[in-house]
Write an enzyme that holds these catalytic residues in place. Structure first.
Site, mmCIF file in Angstrom:
data_model
loop_
_atom_site.group_PDB
_atom_site.id
_atom_site.type_symbol
_atom_site.label_atom_id
_atom_site.label_comp_id
_atom_site.label_asym_id
_atom_site.label_seq_id
_atom_site.Cartn_x
_atom_site.Cartn_y
_atom_site.Cartn_z
ATOM 1 N N LYS A 160 -26.959 -78.903 -3.045
ATOM 2 C CA LYS A 160 -27.945 -78.529 -2.020
ATOM 3 C C LYS A 160 -27.717 -77.109 -1.524
ATOM 4 O O LYS A 160 -26.572 -76.699 -1.325
ATOM 5 C CB LYS A 160 -27.854 -79.480 -0.816
ATOM 6 C CG LYS A 160 -28.487 -80.828 -1.043
ATOM 7 C CD LYS A 160 -28.245 -81.691 0.157
ATOM 8 C CE LYS A 160 -29.531 -82.249 0.692
ATOM 9 N NZ LYS A 160 -29.294 -83.268 1.739
ATOM 10 N N LYS A 203 -22.686 -86.527 -1.953
ATOM 11 C CA LYS A 203 -22.786 -87.715 -2.798
ATOM 12 C C LYS A 203 -24.273 -88.063 -2.870
ATOM 13 O O LYS A 203 -24.971 -88.006 -1.866
ATOM 14 C CB LYS A 203 -21.999 -88.849 -2.129
ATOM 15 C CG LYS A 203 -22.161 -90.189 -2.772
ATOM 16 C CD LYS A 203 -21.097 -90.413 -3.810
ATOM 17 C CE LYS A 203 -21.374 -91.679 -4.616
ATOM 18 N NZ LYS A 203 -21.098 -91.495 -6.047
ATOM 19 N N GLU A 277 -31.981 -86.515 11.568
ATOM 20 C CA GLU A 277 -32.355 -87.263 10.363
ATOM 21 C C GLU A 277 -31.124 -87.956 9.765
ATOM 22 O O GLU A 277 -30.050 -87.353 9.681
ATOM 23 C CB GLU A 277 -32.951 -86.307 9.320
ATOM 24 C CG GLU A 277 -34.233 -85.637 9.802
ATOM 25 C CD GLU A 277 -34.960 -84.876 8.697
ATOM 26 O OE1 GLU A 277 -36.197 -84.792 8.762
ATOM 27 O OE2 GLU A 277 -34.293 -84.359 7.769
ATOM 28 N N GLU A 290 -29.453 -84.096 8.617
ATOM 29 C CA GLU A 290 -29.619 -82.789 9.258
ATOM 30 C C GLU A 290 -30.346 -82.987 10.581
ATOM 31 O O GLU A 290 -30.871 -84.066 10.857
ATOM 32 C CB GLU A 290 -30.417 -81.829 8.361
ATOM 33 C CG GLU A 290 -31.838 -82.258 8.128
ATOM 34 C CD GLU A 290 -32.694 -81.152 7.515
ATOM 35 O OE1 GLU A 290 -32.249 -80.000 7.451
ATOM 36 O OE2 GLU A 290 -33.828 -81.463 7.122
ATOM 37 N N ASN A 292 -33.490 -81.364 12.822
ATOM 38 C CA ASN A 292 -34.600 -80.418 12.894
ATOM 39 C C ASN A 292 -34.812 -80.051 14.359
ATOM 40 O O ASN A 292 -35.099 -80.906 15.190
ATOM 41 C CB ASN A 292 -35.871 -81.016 12.292
ATOM 42 C CG ASN A 292 -35.744 -81.130 10.783
ATOM 43 O OD1 ASN A 292 -35.074 -80.333 10.143
ATOM 44 N ND2 ASN A 292 -36.365 -82.141 10.217
ATOM 45 N N ARG A 294 -36.953 -78.784 16.367
ATOM 46 C CA ARG A 294 -38.359 -78.461 16.679
ATOM 47 C C ARG A 294 -39.152 -79.763 16.782
ATOM 48 O O ARG A 294 -38.603 -80.836 16.589
ATOM 49 C CB ARG A 294 -38.948 -77.630 15.534
ATOM 50 C CG ARG A 294 -38.776 -78.342 14.209
ATOM 51 C CD ARG A 294 -39.527 -77.702 13.075
ATOM 52 N NE ARG A 294 -39.033 -78.106 11.785
ATOM 53 C CZ ARG A 294 -39.353 -79.209 11.131
ATOM 54 N NH1 ARG A 294 -40.188 -80.064 11.680
ATOM 55 N NH2 ARG A 294 -38.856 -79.486 9.947
HETATM 56 P P1 ADP Z 1 -34.839 -80.628 3.484
HETATM 57 O O1 ADP Z 1 -34.108 -79.979 4.608
HETATM 58 O O2 ADP Z 1 -35.139 -79.705 2.355
HETATM 59 O O3 ADP Z 1 -36.025 -81.422 3.943
HETATM 60 P P2 ADP Z 1 -33.075 -82.922 3.493
HETATM 61 O O4 ADP Z 1 -31.617 -82.698 3.460
HETATM 62 O O5 ADP Z 1 -33.681 -83.239 4.818
HETATM 63 O O6 ADP Z 1 -33.810 -81.665 2.848
HETATM 64 O O7 ADP Z 1 -33.462 -84.063 2.460
HETATM 65 C C1 ADP Z 1 -34.800 -84.373 2.132
HETATM 66 C C2 ADP Z 1 -34.850 -85.649 1.320
HETATM 67 O O8 ADP Z 1 -34.106 -85.498 0.089
HETATM 68 C C3 ADP Z 1 -34.220 -86.868 1.975
HETATM 69 O O9 ADP Z 1 -35.115 -87.504 2.862
HETATM 70 C C4 ADP Z 1 -33.900 -87.724 0.779
HETATM 71 O O10 ADP Z 1 -35.042 -88.367 0.270
HETATM 72 C C5 ADP Z 1 -33.446 -86.700 -0.253
HETATM 73 N N1 ADP Z 1 -31.974 -86.511 -0.174
HETATM 74 C C6 ADP Z 1 -31.336 -85.507 0.465
HETATM 75 N N2 ADP Z 1 -30.002 -85.639 0.333
HETATM 76 C C7 ADP Z 1 -29.775 -86.743 -0.395
HETATM 77 C C8 ADP Z 1 -28.600 -87.415 -0.870
HETATM 78 N N3 ADP Z 1 -27.382 -86.958 -0.614
HETATM 79 N N4 ADP Z 1 -28.766 -88.553 -1.597
HETATM 80 C C9 ADP Z 1 -30.009 -89.022 -1.889
HETATM 81 N N5 ADP Z 1 -31.143 -88.441 -1.475
HETATM 82 C C10 ADP Z 1 -31.050 -87.318 -0.728
#
Ligand code: ADP
Length: 504
Positions: A160, A203, A277, A290, A292, A294
């Site tokens: 990420k 993970k 979240e 994370e 947000n 806002r």
């Molecule tokens: P962004 O900030 O780009 O929206 P997020 O970290 O909030 O990204 O993640 C968005 C979505 O991606 C999550 O709701 C989930 O569906 C998927 N996701 C993110 N991290 C994981 C993870 N470690 N394992 C499985 N799915 C994930």
């Protein structure tokens, strides 16, 4: 802080209008800003005053801090509401507003800084005792370091972007062989999307649910959660449908997640509306994903079940008022939101901008359409293609689903292609109706949802149902005594002869 009088909304589309509505109800004057592509946009017509702040690209207009602030000064606005996206999570903009003596409707810059980068947020949360998705809390220096960490955490893993958002800069890696190429791809995507190639690793949770908690804090140290939103109906990691309560949450889980969310917000000195979240795994363990900092797109579902106006509450908190409650509000009934996009699901959801020739929006009991468009409006190519958010409330989840289907059936947009039919298929899908749908649901159901999207197939299904109903009527009519003066069932035809041939 003295009472606000005039608010500039540094955004466009449905959210700008949504914010202006609350301002108006509170007696506050509203100021719109717009790019040259948005001269005829609805948010410009809705505001009391409007200022053009530059050419269509966002970086030259909606993201241009200097131009937004200049408009605010010219208008004599004493506050700026950023909506979501654009400048809403930009700590340097918050500082610039402070320096200009204009209230920023959102958290303090320091809280935004703490939650801004995913790695920094994970480190803060770990220190505060909040469970985070297992993984690293620092970006990796080299691919070797990252590969070794992945082996320790165990595949599959998710690479990420530390500065990521909007579902971008994420890559699932299933084994060591695929690691190096995924690493390179993640780094270059992180650089091109966020100007920062820092990448860390989590993970990969199998079939998780995305459940988030709305929190609200005032300037007097009160911080309360306002229950959850289930946001697992996602396409490319972006939410499409949201609902509350989450069908998978027990009251005990709600309370535990709510308490952790409040702890997370308090740990960074949060003020205003925010969303924590979480990912919930198949064992129903939850992990911080994370925060947000806002107002979220999907805030209306929380408004439905709490009866609150979250934007009004943001404005009141910014004026120094206390939260009108000091403990979580029990959710009342069930609410669902669906995001309406100018896009073509059959063409890989390609945006479908253009002129809206005809528009009919749904109404009736407990139906809300937060829209940014009108008949005759041309949806521009340069911005996000979401044109509206449809949300409904009902006493129970099955009734809310039925209401959403009814509302979507009333939604008519001509001139551009939308995802309305696709959404109807989502609400008919057994996995959604069952309630236990995870973040992989829309992907798994893709073909089925698109099948329903095929107008020819839909017509055939309607035809079959109508023929069946007619046959039933005929059978029933045969068993009924014929009343004097009636001659049985009238001749019956569903479609004109030529059209019926085309359907065959
Ligand atoms: P962004 O900030 O780009 O929206 P997020 O970290 O909030 O990204 O993640 C968005 C979505 O991606 C999550 O709701 C989930 O569906 C998927 N996701 C993110 N991290 C994981 C993870 N470690 N394992 C499985 N799915 C994930």
């Amino acid at each position: 802080m003295p009472k606000l009088r005039k608010v500039l909304v540094a955004n466009r589309g449905e959210i700008a209008i949504r914010v202006m509505r609350s301002c108006r109800e509170l007696g506050l004057a509203t100021v719109a800003v717009f790019s040259e592509a948005d001269r005829s946009a609805l948010h410009v017509r809705t505001a009391d005053q409007a200022f053009c702040i530059g050419p269509p690209p966002s970086r030259d207009s909606y993201l241009h801090q200097g131009r937004v602030l200049e408009a605010a000064k010219k208008a004599g606005a004493d506050a700026i509401h950023p909506g979501y996206g654009f400048l809403s999570e930009n700590a340097s903009f918050v500082r610039a507003c402070e320096a200009a003596g204009i209230a920023f409707i959102g958290p303090p810059a320091a809280a935004m800084d703490a939650m801004g980068e995913k790695t920094r947020a994970r480190a803060h949360m770990t220190r505060a005792g909040v469970p985070v998705v297992p993984g690293s809390t620092e970006p990796f220096g080299t691919v070797e370091e990252a590969r070794a960490f992945a082996a320790k955490v165990g595949y599959p893993v998710m690479l990420k972007a530390a500065g990521g958002g909007g579902g971008k800069g994420m890559r699932r890696v299933d084994d060591a062989q695929g690691f190096d190429s995924a690493w390179r791809a993640a780094k270059s995507e992180a650089m091109s999307s966020f100007g920062n190639d820092a990448v860390y690793l989590e993970k990969y949770l199998d079939r998780p649910h995305h459940v988030e908690i709305q929190v609200f804090a005032d300037q007097h140290g009160n911080c309360v959660h306002l229950n959850e939103r289930e946001c697992s109906a996602q396409r490319r990691h972006q939410k499409v449908v949201e609902e509350t309560p989450s069908p998978i949450l027990t009251p005990a889980m709600r309370q535990a997640m709510g308490e952790v969310a409040v702890k997370a917000a308090k740990a960074v000195g949060y003020v205003g509306a925010g969303t924590v979240e979480f990912l919930v795994d198949s064992g129903r363990h939850f992990y911080f994903l994370e925060m947000n900092t806002r107002l979220q797109v999907e805030h209306p579902v929380t408004e439905w079940v709490t009866g609150l106006d979250l934007v009004a509450l943001q404005l009141k908190v910014a004026q120094g008022e206390r939260l009108p409650f000091d403990k979580p509000l029990e959710p009342r009934g069930h609410a669902i939101e669906a995001r309406i996009y100018a896009e073509d699901p059959a063409a890989n959801f390609m945006p479908s901008p253009g002129r809206i020739q005809y528009l009919r929006v749904p109404g009736g009991p407990n139906v809300r359409d937060d829209s940014g468009v009108y008949a005759g409006y041309t949806v521009p190519t340069v911005y996000d293609p979401m044109i509206s958010k449809l949300s409904v409330w009902a006493p129970s989840r099955p009734e809310a689903i039925a209401r959403m289907k009814r509302a979507l059936s009333e939604y008519v947009v001509k001139g551009i292609t939308t995802n309305v039919r696709y959404l109807r298929a989502v609400f008919e899908h057994p996995e959604f109706v069952g309630g236990d749908y995870d973040t992989g649901f829309l992907q798994r159901a893709h073909a089925a949802l698109l099948g329903k999207d095929d107008p020819a197939l839909t017509e055939v299904a309607v035809l079959a149902a109508a023929v069946h109903a007619h046959q039933r009527e005929v059978a029933r009519a045969k068993t009924l005594p014929t009343r004097p003066g009636t001659r049985g069932l009238a001749p019956w035809r569903l479609v004109p002869r030529g059209r019926a041939k085309a359907l065959r």
